[in-house]
Design a protein around this motif. Structure first.
Motif, mmCIF file in Angstrom:
data_model
loop_
_atom_site.group_PDB
_atom_site.id
_atom_site.type_symbol
_atom_site.label_atom_id
_atom_site.label_comp_id
_atom_site.label_asym_id
_atom_site.label_seq_id
_atom_site.Cartn_x
_atom_site.Cartn_y
_atom_site.Cartn_z
ATOM 1 N N ILE A 1 0.840 -1.210 0.000
ATOM 2 C CA ILE A 1 0.000 0.000 0.000
ATOM 3 C C ILE A 1 0.873 1.257 0.000
ATOM 4 O O ILE A 1 0.585 2.221 -0.723
ATOM 5 C CB ILE A 1 -0.983 0.003 1.201
ATOM 6 N N THR A 2 1.957 1.234 0.770
ATOM 7 C CA THR A 2 2.873 2.392 0.798
ATOM 8 C C THR A 2 3.405 2.699 -0.595
ATOM 9 O O THR A 2 3.562 3.861 -0.977
ATOM 10 C CB THR A 2 4.063 2.101 1.743
ATOM 11 N N LEU A 3 3.680 1.623 -1.368
ATOM 12 C CA LEU A 3 4.287 1.802 -2.690
ATOM 13 C C LEU A 3 3.263 2.194 -3.761
ATOM 14 O O LEU A 3 3.658 2.693 -4.821
ATOM 15 C CB LEU A 3 5.018 0.521 -3.107
ATOM 16 N N GLN A 4 1.966 1.992 -3.503
ATOM 17 C CA GLN A 4 0.963 2.291 -4.542
ATOM 18 C C GLN A 4 1.071 3.720 -5.084
ATOM 19 O O GLN A 4 1.195 3.909 -6.295
ATOM 20 C CB GLN A 4 -0.450 2.016 -4.017
ATOM 21 N N PRO A 5 1.042 4.745 -4.226
ATOM 22 C CA PRO A 5 1.146 6.101 -4.773
ATOM 23 C C PRO A 5 2.529 6.404 -5.356
ATOM 24 O O PRO A 5 2.643 7.225 -6.277
ATOM 25 C CB PRO A 5 0.853 7.011 -3.569
ATOM 26 N N ILE A 6 3.567 5.745 -4.847
ATOM 27 C CA ILE A 6 4.928 5.967 -5.365
ATOM 28 C C ILE A 6 5.008 5.455 -6.810
ATOM 29 O O ILE A 6 5.629 6.073 -7.673
ATOM 30 C CB ILE A 6 5.966 5.234 -4.477
ATOM 31 N N ASN A 7 4.340 4.320 -7.063
ATOM 32 C CA ASN A 7 4.348 3.769 -8.417
ATOM 33 C C ASN A 7 3.428 4.543 -9.354
ATOM 34 O O ASN A 7 3.648 4.576 -10.556
ATOM 35 C CB ASN A 7 3.955 2.291 -8.381
ATOM 36 N N ALA A 8 2.405 5.191 -8.785
ATOM 37 C CA ALA A 8 1.420 5.861 -9.641
ATOM 38 C C ALA A 8 1.788 7.317 -9.960
ATOM 39 O O ALA A 8 1.403 7.824 -11.011
ATOM 40 C CB ALA A 8 0.045 5.817 -8.961
ATOM 41 N N PHE A 9 2.491 7.989 -9.060
ATOM 42 C CA PHE A 9 2.738 9.435 -9.221
ATOM 43 C C PHE A 9 4.209 9.764 -9.052
ATOM 44 O O PHE A 9 4.970 8.967 -8.499
ATOM 45 C CB PHE A 9 1.936 10.234 -8.175
ATOM 46 N N GLN A 10 4.592 10.987 -9.471
ATOM 47 C CA GLN A 10 5.980 11.476 -9.299
ATOM 48 C C GLN A 10 6.167 12.039 -7.897
ATOM 49 O O GLN A 10 6.193 13.258 -7.718
ATOM 50 C CB GLN A 10 6.255 12.615 -10.280
ATOM 51 N N LEU A 11 6.296 11.176 -6.904
ATOM 52 C CA LEU A 11 6.417 11.666 -5.526
ATOM 53 C C LEU A 11 7.857 11.538 -5.043
ATOM 54 O O LEU A 11 8.560 10.604 -5.426
ATOM 55 C CB LEU A 11 5.474 10.882 -4.614
ATOM 56 N N ASP A 12 8.269 12.455 -4.182
ATOM 57 C CA ASP A 12 9.655 12.493 -3.709
ATOM 58 C C ASP A 12 9.841 11.861 -2.342
ATOM 59 O O ASP A 12 10.970 11.814 -1.849
ATOM 60 C CB ASP A 12 10.144 13.943 -3.692
ATOM 61 N N ALA A 13 8.760 11.424 -1.720
ATOM 62 C CA ALA A 13 8.876 10.719 -0.440
ATOM 63 C C ALA A 13 7.687 9.788 -0.297
ATOM 64 O O ALA A 13 6.603 10.059 -0.827
ATOM 65 C CB ALA A 13 8.913 11.700 0.731
ATOM 66 N N ALA A 14 7.909 8.695 0.426
ATOM 67 C CA ALA A 14 6.821 7.771 0.769
ATOM 68 C C ALA A 14 6.549 7.918 2.263
ATOM 69 O O ALA A 14 7.446 8.296 3.018
ATOM 70 C CB ALA A 14 7.240 6.340 0.447
ATOM 71 N N ILE A 15 5.319 7.631 2.677
ATOM 72 C CA ILE A 15 5.021 7.588 4.112
ATOM 73 C C ILE A 15 4.473 6.204 4.420
ATOM 74 O O ILE A 15 3.604 5.698 3.684
ATOM 75 C CB ILE A 15 4.060 8.718 4.561
ATOM 76 N N ILE A 16 5.017 5.600 5.453
ATOM 77 C CA ILE A 16 4.670 4.206 5.724
ATOM 78 C C ILE A 16 3.173 4.075 6.015
ATOM 79 O O ILE A 16 2.599 4.895 6.729
ATOM 80 C CB ILE A 16 5.528 3.619 6.878
ATOM 81 N N PHE A 17 2.545 3.052 5.453
ATOM 82 C CA PHE A 17 1.125 2.827 5.699
ATOM 83 C C PHE A 17 0.954 2.224 7.091
ATOM 84 O O PHE A 17 1.394 1.110 7.379
ATOM 85 C CB PHE A 17 0.510 1.916 4.640
ATOM 86 N N ALA A 18 0.343 3.007 7.963
ATOM 87 C CA ALA A 18 0.102 2.624 9.356
ATOM 88 C C ALA A 18 -0.955 3.605 9.853
ATOM 89 O O ALA A 18 -1.624 4.235 9.034
ATOM 90 C CB ALA A 18 1.381 2.735 10.176
ATOM 91 N N ASP A 19 -1.108 3.763 11.136
ATOM 92 C CA ASP A 19 -2.015 4.791 11.642
ATOM 93 C C ASP A 19 -1.469 5.343 12.956
ATOM 94 O O ASP A 19 -0.796 4.618 13.694
ATOM 95 C CB ASP A 19 -3.428 4.239 11.856
ATOM 96 N N ILE A 20 -1.791 6.602 13.222
ATOM 97 C CA ILE A 20 -1.294 7.197 14.473
ATOM 98 C C ILE A 20 -1.897 6.509 15.696
ATOM 99 O O ILE A 20 -1.360 6.604 16.782
ATOM 100 C CB ILE A 20 -1.548 8.720 14.555
ATOM 101 N N LEU A 21 -3.033 5.826 15.515
ATOM 102 C CA LEU A 21 -3.746 5.282 16.680
ATOM 103 C C LEU A 21 -3.273 3.897 17.101
ATOM 104 O O LEU A 21 -3.538 3.472 18.228
ATOM 105 C CB LEU A 21 -5.253 5.251 16.403
ATOM 106 N N THR A 22 -2.564 3.161 16.234
ATOM 107 C CA THR A 22 -2.196 1.777 16.582
ATOM 108 C C THR A 22 -1.310 1.669 17.834
ATOM 109 O O THR A 22 -1.444 0.679 18.567
ATOM 110 C CB THR A 22 -1.560 1.032 15.395
ATOM 111 N N PRO A 23 -0.443 2.646 18.128
ATOM 112 C CA PRO A 23 0.335 2.516 19.376
ATOM 113 C C PRO A 23 -0.543 2.467 20.630
ATOM 114 O O PRO A 23 -0.132 1.927 21.662
ATOM 115 C CB PRO A 23 1.222 3.767 19.382
#
Ligand code: CP3
Length: 351
Positions: free
Chosen positions: A56-78
């Motif tokens: 899922i993290t790589l989906q937007p990286i493969n689809a668009f010209q993005l300069d950074a990825a953000i790990i797929f997770a959530d702020i609430l899981t901790p």
């Protein structure tokens, strides 16, 4: 190697060949590839599966010209590891069965190490960084800020007025301090372990800090957020502080000490930068709603943001908040491409 990437250079206010772009919530329901995976499993199942999280993290990286990825997770899981019973309800968002209501609830909260409570999150970072590093794309690790996380833990979900959270803050200052301290401990460890696992930058999401008065922010919240940022900076990666609705207290926000300050669209980028100081990088600040507008309007307002950034080093183009479900994929693609084209040209003109 990743220290030569546009994104990391911009975080450090070094000159870049084109303005780096990434979008908050760049992985999500507006993408058909994401909906396909979520059709097969729940949000928590996806987060707990490192391969799925990587994909899922790589989906937007493969689809668009993005300069950074953000790990797929959530702020609430901790929060789960601390003893909070969290679920994501379809169409409703996060829901907590046992919200913190008494000082005893706060004292019962655990303070687990990330390696024990969130091994899948760290493994997801390892797997994703292994794919991204050869492509020269940095991966952003993240966590929620103490106030924003406390608001979910106390209210039990999203909130309009934060009455229980502020109630706890005002009526039980000692318990509030214990809660903030526990969150800082858990989150500091989580951020450090994310860098060890391969994250090249860290973002702290304080989505609801704008609900606070400057006084409350300074007195009840900022000391803990500042401590978290100070701890995070020990990992020697850029630290981004993100908040919304805080344009009237950007001086307080700047004093938190992050390398990069992410601002929303309620403030002009040039004025925000003036307040924050030219010694900081700035991230932002297109209104995510604009991605639904006709292209000419998107372009005009993106141009305006770039003009306000004025070609100074240290601008990371982003939205002021996350991409919304239903956002046209074509606009996201076109905008990322446009920012690169436009700023690459600008630099040649400046030379
Ligand atoms: O691409 C990315 O940005 C990475 C993943 C990411 C998610 N949540 C995935 C997600 C990140 C960085 C977050 C952060 C997050 N989570 C924040 C801070 C950022 C912000 O938007 O203010 C907050 C407040 C949360 C809490 C949260 N998680 C809410 C309020 C919701 C429900 C709202 C919604 O959009 O449905 C979530 C669920 C969530 N987290 C989704 C995603 C992709 C949607 C889940 C789904 O597939 O139904």
């Amino acid at each position: 190697m990743l220290s030569e990437s546009r994104f990391i250079k911009a975080c450090r206010r070094e000159p870049v060949d084109a303005t780096p772009v990434w979008f908050m919530r760049q992985a999500g329901r507006y993408m058909p590839e994401y909906r396909e995976i979520r059709g097969r499993m729940s949000m928590l199942e996806a987060i707990r599966n490192p391969e799925v999280s990587r994909d899922i993290t790589l989906q937007p990286i493969n689809a668009f010209q993005l300069d950074a990825a953000i790990i797929f997770a959530d702020i609430l899981t901790p929060l789960i590891g601390m003893g909070i019973d969290l679920d994501f309800i379809k169409g409703e968002g996060p829901h907590i069965e046992n919200p913190l209501r008494t000082t005893r609830d706060i004292d019962m909260l655990g303070v687990p190490a990330a390696a024990e409570a969130l091994p899948f999150a760290l493994e997801a970072i390892r797997l994703t960084a292994a794919e991204l590093t050869p492509r020269g794309i940095p991966l952003i690790g993240f966590c929620g800020a103490p106030f924003t996380l406390a608001s979910y833990a106390i209210e039990g979900g999203g909130s309009r007025n934060y009455e229980r959270t502020k109630g706890m803050m005002y009526a039980e200052p000692a318990a509030w301090k214990r809660l903030m301290d526990k969150l800082v401990t858990v989150l500091s460890d989580l951020l450090a372990r994310q860098v060890e696992a391969g994250a090249s930058a860290l973002q702290i999401f304080d989505s609801w800090a704008g609900a606070l008065s400057p006084y409350d922010f300074d007195r009840y919240v900022a000391p803990y957020t500042r401590q978290l940022i100070e701890n995070a900076r020990k990992s020697n990666v850029p630290v981004i502080y993100f908040s919304t609705g805080t344009s009237a207290m950007l001086d307080e926000v700047a004093r938190l000490g992050s390398d990069v300050v992410s601002v929303d669209w309620r403030v002009r980028l040039d004025r925000a930068w003036q307040t924050i100081g030219s010694d900081r990088a700035i991230q932002g600040n297109l209104d995510p709603l604009l991605l639904f507008a006709p292209w000419r309007e998107v372009q005009a307002q993106a141009d305006e943001i770039l003009a306000q950034a004025g070609g100074r080093p240290g601008h990371i183009f982003n939205l002021g908040h996350g991409i919304l479900p239903g956002t046209p994929v074509e606009t996201v693609a076109r905008l990322a491409e446009y920012i690169h084209e436009k700023t690459a040209r600008l630099e040649q003109v400046n030379l």
